[in-house]
Design a protein around this motif. Structure first.
Motif, PDB file in Angstrom:
ATOM      1  N   SER A  42      40.815 -21.258  36.135  1.00 36.57           N
ATOM      2  CA  SER A  42      41.945 -21.706  35.332  1.00 36.57           C
ATOM      3  C   SER A  42      42.710 -22.787  36.090  1.00 36.57           C
ATOM      4  CB  SER A  42      42.858 -20.511  35.028  1.00 36.57           C
ATOM      5  OG  SER A  42      43.918 -20.883  34.212  1.00 36.57           O
ATOM      6  N   TYR A  43      42.864 -23.938  35.457  1.00 36.66           N
ATOM      7  CA  TYR A  43      43.545 -25.083  36.069  1.00 36.66           C
ATOM      8  C   TYR A  43      44.545 -25.662  35.078  1.00 36.66           C
ATOM      9  CZ  TYR A  43      40.014 -25.273  39.786  1.00 36.66           C
ATOM     10  OH  TYR A  43      39.210 -24.983  40.851  1.00 36.66           O
ATOM     11  N   GLU A  44      45.566 -26.335  35.609  1.00 40.27           N
ATOM     12  CA  GLU A  44      46.534 -27.065  34.785  1.00 40.27           C
ATOM     13  C   GLU A  44      46.352 -28.554  35.045  1.00 40.27           C
ATOM     14  OE1 GLU A  44      50.563 -24.529  34.387  1.00 40.27           O
ATOM     15  OE2 GLU A  44      50.163 -25.320  36.392  1.00 40.27           O
ATOM     16  N   ILE A  45      46.405 -29.342  33.987  1.00 43.68           N
ATOM     17  CA  ILE A  45      46.385 -30.795  34.117  1.00 43.68           C
ATOM     18  C   ILE A  45      47.828 -31.266  33.968  1.00 43.68           C
ATOM     19  CG2 ILE A  45      45.532 -32.971  33.156  1.00 43.68           C
ATOM     20  CD1 ILE A  45      43.112 -31.393  32.099  1.00 43.68           C
ATOM     21  N   LEU A  46      48.304 -32.022  34.954  1.00 39.39           N
ATOM     22  CA  LEU A  46      49.695 -32.477  34.991  1.00 39.39           C
ATOM     23  C   LEU A  46      49.772 -33.964  34.691  1.00 39.39           C
ATOM     24  CD1 LEU A  46      50.601 -30.696  38.354  1.00 39.39           C
ATOM     25  CD2 LEU A  46      50.763 -29.748  36.068  1.00 39.39           C
ATOM     26  N   ASP A  47      50.877 -34.389  34.066  1.00 42.73           N
ATOM     27  CA  ASP A  47      51.085 -35.817  33.829  1.00 42.73           C
ATOM     28  C   ASP A  47      51.658 -36.471  35.085  1.00 42.73           C
ATOM     29  OD1 ASP A  47      53.810 -35.160  33.864  1.00 42.73           O
ATOM     30  OD2 ASP A  47      54.061 -35.401  31.694  1.00 42.73           O
ATOM     31  N   ALA A  48      51.975 -37.756  35.022  1.00 42.73           N
ATOM     32  CA  ALA A  48      52.478 -38.501  36.183  1.00 42.73           C
ATOM     33  C   ALA A  48      53.808 -37.954  36.694  1.00 42.73           C
ATOM     34  CB  ALA A  48      52.616 -39.982  35.830  1.00 42.73           C
ATOM     35  N   LYS A  49      54.562 -37.255  35.839  1.00 42.04           N
ATOM     36  CA  LYS A  49      55.852 -36.674  36.245  1.00 42.04           C
ATOM     37  C   LYS A  49      55.702 -35.253  36.782  1.00 42.04           C
ATOM     38  CE  LYS A  49      58.172 -39.388  32.745  1.00 42.04           C
ATOM     39  NZ  LYS A  49      58.778 -39.372  31.432  1.00 42.04           N
ATOM     40  N   GLY A  50      54.473 -34.730  36.784  1.00 42.77           N
ATOM     41  CA  GLY A  50      54.233 -33.389  37.293  1.00 42.77           C
ATOM     42  C   GLY A  50      54.397 -32.284  36.265  1.00 42.77           C
ATOM     43  N   GLN A  51      54.490 -32.648  34.985  1.00 40.39           N
ATOM     44  CA  GLN A  51      54.644 -31.658  33.916  1.00 40.39           C
ATOM     45  C   GLN A  51      53.274 -31.237  33.382  1.00 40.39           C
ATOM     46  OE1 GLN A  51      57.693 -30.386  33.130  1.00 40.39           O
ATOM     47  NE2 GLN A  51      58.283 -31.648  34.877  1.00 40.39           N
ATOM     48  N   PRO A  52      53.038 -29.918  33.196  1.00 39.98           N
ATOM     49  CA  PRO A  52      51.754 -29.468  32.640  1.00 39.98           C
ATOM     50  C   PRO A  52      51.565 -29.989  31.213  1.00 39.98           C
ATOM     51  CG  PRO A  52      53.026 -27.615  33.514  1.00 39.98           C
ATOM     52  CD  PRO A  52      53.919 -28.812  33.533  1.00 39.98           C
ATOM     53  N   THR A  53      50.411 -30.564  30.943  1.00 38.72           N
ATOM     54  CA  THR A  53      50.126 -31.101  29.610  1.00 38.72           C
ATOM     55  C   THR A  53      48.885 -30.462  28.977  1.00 38.72           C
ATOM     56  OG1 THR A  53      48.932 -32.927  30.641  1.00 38.72           O
ATOM     57  CG2 THR A  53      51.216 -33.352  30.013  1.00 38.72           C
ATOM     58  N   PHE A  54      47.898 -30.112  29.790  1.00 40.46           N
ATOM     59  CA  PHE A  54      46.661 -29.502  29.312  1.00 40.46           C
ATOM     60  C   PHE A  54      46.264 -28.382  30.267  1.00 40.46           C
ATOM     61  CE2 PHE A  54      46.559 -33.997  28.157  1.00 40.46           C
ATOM     62  CZ  PHE A  54      46.328 -33.920  26.794  1.00 40.46           C
TER      63      PHE A  54
ATOM     64  N   ASP B  25      46.820 -48.948  44.099  1.00 41.14           N
ATOM     65  CA  ASP B  25      48.079 -49.382  44.727  1.00 41.14           C
ATOM     66  C   ASP B  25      49.035 -48.222  44.996  1.00 41.14           C
ATOM     67  OD1 ASP B  25      48.851 -48.862  42.142  1.00 41.14           O
ATOM     68  OD2 ASP B  25      49.754 -50.823  41.769  1.00 41.14           O
ATOM     69  N   GLY B  26      48.594 -46.975  44.789  1.00 38.72           N
ATOM     70  CA  GLY B  26      49.383 -45.806  45.173  1.00 38.72           C
ATOM     71  C   GLY B  26      50.221 -45.156  44.086  1.00 38.72           C
ATOM     72  N   GLN B  27      50.205 -45.659  42.868  1.00 38.95           N
ATOM     73  CA  GLN B  27      50.996 -45.057  41.796  1.00 38.95           C
ATOM     74  C   GLN B  27      50.339 -43.764  41.314  1.00 38.95           C
ATOM     75  OE1 GLN B  27      51.323 -48.068  38.776  1.00 38.95           O
ATOM     76  NE2 GLN B  27      53.230 -48.840  39.641  1.00 38.95           N
ATOM     77  N   VAL B  28      51.160 -42.742  41.092  1.00 37.48           N
ATOM     78  CA  VAL B  28      50.660 -41.457  40.620  1.00 37.48           C
ATOM     79  C   VAL B  28      50.291 -41.564  39.144  1.00 37.48           C
ATOM     80  CG1 VAL B  28      51.257 -39.033  40.216  1.00 37.48           C
ATOM     81  CG2 VAL B  28      52.005 -40.160  42.315  1.00 37.48           C
ATOM     82  N   MET B  29      49.069 -41.125  38.817  1.00 35.97           N
ATOM     83  CA  MET B  29      48.586 -41.136  37.432  1.00 35.97           C
ATOM     84  C   MET B  29      48.672 -39.745  36.808  1.00 35.97           C
ATOM     85  SD  MET B  29      45.081 -43.269  38.214  1.00 35.97           S
ATOM     86  CE  MET B  29      44.341 -42.852  36.674  1.00 35.97           C
ATOM     87  N   GLY B  30      48.640 -38.720  37.647  1.00 37.37           N
ATOM     88  CA  GLY B  30      48.643 -37.342  37.176  1.00 37.37           C
ATOM     89  C   GLY B  30      48.065 -36.455  38.253  1.00 37.37           C
ATOM     90  N   ALA B  31      47.743 -35.215  37.891  1.00 38.68           N
ATOM     91  CA  ALA B  31      47.198 -34.273  38.865  1.00 38.68           C
ATOM     92  C   ALA B  31      46.520 -33.122  38.139  1.00 38.68           C
ATOM     93  CB  ALA B  31      48.308 -33.740  39.766  1.00 38.68           C
ATOM     94  N   VAL B  32      45.760 -32.358  38.894  1.00 37.75           N
ATOM     95  CA  VAL B  32      45.188 -31.109  38.394  1.00 37.75           C
ATOM     96  C   VAL B  32      45.504 -30.050  39.452  1.00 37.75           C
ATOM     97  CG1 VAL B  32      42.872 -31.522  39.368  1.00 37.75           C
ATOM     98  CG2 VAL B  32      43.137 -30.004  37.407  1.00 37.75           C
ATOM     99  N   ARG B  33      45.884 -28.865  38.969  1.00 44.50           N
ATOM    100  CA  ARG B  33      46.310 -27.809  39.882  1.00 44.50           C
ATOM    101  C   ARG B  33      45.580 -26.513  39.539  1.00 44.50           C
ATOM    102  NH1 ARG B  33      52.371 -27.347  39.742  1.00 44.50           N
ATOM    103  NH2 ARG B  33      51.982 -26.684  37.615  1.00 44.50           N
ATOM    104  N   ARG B  34      45.010 -25.896  40.550  1.00 49.47           N
ATOM    105  CA  ARG B  34      44.331 -24.614  40.375  1.00 49.47           C
ATOM    106  C   ARG B  34      45.386 -23.518  40.294  1.00 49.47           C
ATOM    107  NH1 ARG B  34      41.467 -20.691  43.954  1.00 49.47           N
ATOM    108  NH2 ARG B  34      39.804 -19.876  42.655  1.00 49.47           N
ATOM    109  N   ARG B  35      45.209 -22.606  39.343  1.00 50.54           N
ATOM    110  CA  ARG B  35      46.117 -21.466  39.203  1.00 50.54           C
ATOM    111  C   ARG B  35      45.602 -20.346  40.095  1.00 50.54           C
ATOM    112  NH1 ARG B  35      47.146 -20.860  32.790  1.00 50.54           N
ATOM    113  NH2 ARG B  35      48.738 -22.455  32.616  1.00 50.54           N
TER     114      ARG B  35
END
Length: 194
Positions: free
Chosen positions: A94-106, A75-85
């Protein structure tokens, strides 16, 4: 989820396919990547029947040097993201795992870049390339605040790519799906780079 998880990639298929199974053999998710897209978009299903869409993963730009890949529910809700450094990933993935708010968590880090180089170089040699999966085993760690929580290792396989994800330390249940989706996207991206 019951660890270890197994990620299997069908290499000889026309479009890349990935099956994710837990230790009991139950499917966690399934991906069949579409070819020839300018901007990456992957659909993740609950199983290989492709009846129920679990989420979509889409890139925020066409060139993926430092792209972010956002996970969204059907339904389009953001669950999180992964970003390549970007520059950090030239030698060692090296990648960062982001939460639904866009904050790095892992973070996802390659533990030994030489193993990937060996796997990549030997993989290009005819005949030897077919056997490279039997002796080059790159390893990747999912970390949080310097602690390794999960470790993904490329395993021996013939005519497919196979990775095992082992639990080193406990992971909060609400974080597991985001980490698995990040590892899945990580492998899809790194496979194309060698």
């Amino acid at each position: 989820m019951q660890y270890p998880l197994r990620l299997r990639f069908k290499i000889l298929a026309l479009a890349p396919q990935c099956f994710v199974e837990d230790a009991s053999g139950a499917e966690v998710c399934y991906v069949k990547q579409k070819l020839l897209r300018l901007k990456e978009k992957v659909e993740v299903f609950t199983d290989s029947s492709r009846r129920e869409l679990l989420c979509t993963i889409s890139a925020d730009r066409m060139i993926d040097f430092s792209a972010s890949y956002t996970f969204r529910t059907p339904d389009g809700q953001v669950m999180g993201a992964v970003r390549r450094r970007g520059l950090k990933s030239l030698w060692r993935a090296s990648y960062e795992i982001l939460d639904a708010k866009g904050q790095p968590t892992f973070e996802i880090h390659e533990e030994n870049p030489f193993a990937k180089v060996l796997d990549s170089v030997l993989g290009e040699i005819p005949v030897v390339g077919l056997l490279t999966g039997f002796f080059a085993h790159p390893r990747y760690a999912v970390r949080q605040e310097g602690r390794t929580l999960l470790r993904m290792t490329k395993r021996r396989a013939f005519f497919e790519g196979r990775f095992d994800v082992e639990q080193v330390e406990p992971v909060a249940p609400q974080d597991e799906l985001g980490i698995v989706l990040s590892l899945l996207m990580f492998v899809l991206l790194e496979r194309s780079r060698g």
